[in-house]
Write an enzyme that holds these catalytic residues in place. Structure first.
Site, PDB file in Angstrom:
ATOM      1  N   HIS A  79     -54.719 115.056  14.483  1.00  0.00           N
ATOM      2  CA  HIS A  79     -53.990 115.215  15.733  1.00  0.00           C
ATOM      3  C   HIS A  79     -53.795 113.883  16.453  1.00  0.00           C
ATOM      4  O   HIS A  79     -54.563 112.935  16.255  1.00  0.00           O
ATOM      5  CB  HIS A  79     -54.709 116.202  16.640  1.00  0.00           C
ATOM      6  N   GLU A  81     -54.303 113.050  19.559  1.00  0.00           N
ATOM      7  CA  GLU A  81     -55.440 112.669  20.389  1.00  0.00           C
ATOM      8  C   GLU A  81     -56.525 112.014  19.548  1.00  0.00           C
ATOM      9  O   GLU A  81     -57.089 110.987  19.922  1.00  0.00           O
ATOM     10  CB  GLU A  81     -56.037 113.898  21.105  1.00  0.00           C
ATOM     11  N   CYS A 117     -56.339 120.931  21.508  1.00  0.00           N
ATOM     12  CA  CYS A 117     -57.089 121.982  20.827  1.00  0.00           C
ATOM     13  C   CYS A 117     -58.586 121.794  21.128  1.00  0.00           C
ATOM     14  O   CYS A 117     -59.004 120.767  21.670  1.00  0.00           O
ATOM     15  CB  CYS A 117     -56.812 121.957  19.327  1.00  0.00           C
ATOM     16  N   CYS A 120     -60.057 118.548  19.613  1.00  0.00           N
ATOM     17  CA  CYS A 120     -59.628 117.337  20.326  1.00  0.00           C
ATOM     18  C   CYS A 120     -60.286 117.243  21.693  1.00  0.00           C
ATOM     19  O   CYS A 120     -60.654 116.154  22.137  1.00  0.00           O
ATOM     20  CB  CYS A 120     -58.105 117.289  20.436  1.00  0.00           C
TER      21      CYS A 120
END
Length: 162
Positions: A79, A81, A117, A120
């Protein structure tokens, strides 16, 4: 010409970063900023050396009709992040702000009710980031304080998604 506010300035940069994303479901761009300096950037993509979904032409989560916010262990990508955090020194993340922009792959529309999420969120907390600013529209955003994620620990309620 009116001057853009700093929040939207940094969100515009994060939006440019997401253009490097390789997800064929939705792409995010993230930047970490501390003391008005960009510390790091990150976008959605497979780990180095592995094929991206855009290279493969398929998304396993899409194929399996997996609901948004669930079953991220099936995703090939790291991801945005996480990539931004991986590329930043921790001392420069403590007290920093992360700017996050998400767009749907097929429509190029901003992701509605975007948020990090669960995995993250954990990384953002441990990185010492203080605030996450998420773009809702071209000039509107939501600012979240990471301390609230610690106090209101959503991992205890067993809910999936966001």
């Amino acid at each position: 010409m009116p001057r853009i506010d700093k929040e939207n300035y940094y969100l515009d940069i994060a939006e440019t970063v997401l253009e490097r994303g390789t997800c064929i479901r939705r792409n995010y761009g993230a930047i970490i900023v501390k003391n008005d300096q960009i510390v790091s950037t990150g976008y959605v993509g497979a780990p180095r050396g592995r094929k991206n979904c855009s290279d493969l032409g398929t998304c396993i989560r899409e194929k399996m009709n997996v609901r948004r916010g669930t079953r991220y262990e099936l995703c090939r990508s790291v991801h945005a992040e996480a990539n931004a955090i991986i590329h930043a020194p921790r001392d420069q993340m403590i007290g920093a702000t992360m700017y996050l922009v998400g767009k749907e792959f097929g429509t190029d529309k901003y992701v509605e009710n975007a948020n990090s999420c669960a995995m993250c969120k954990r990384m953002i907390i441990n990185a010492g980031i203080q605030r996450v600013v998420i773009r809702n529209t071209k000039d509107k955003f939501t600012a979240l304080y990471v301390e609230d994620w610690i106090v209101d620990d959503d991992s205890l309620d067993g809910k999936e998604g966001y």
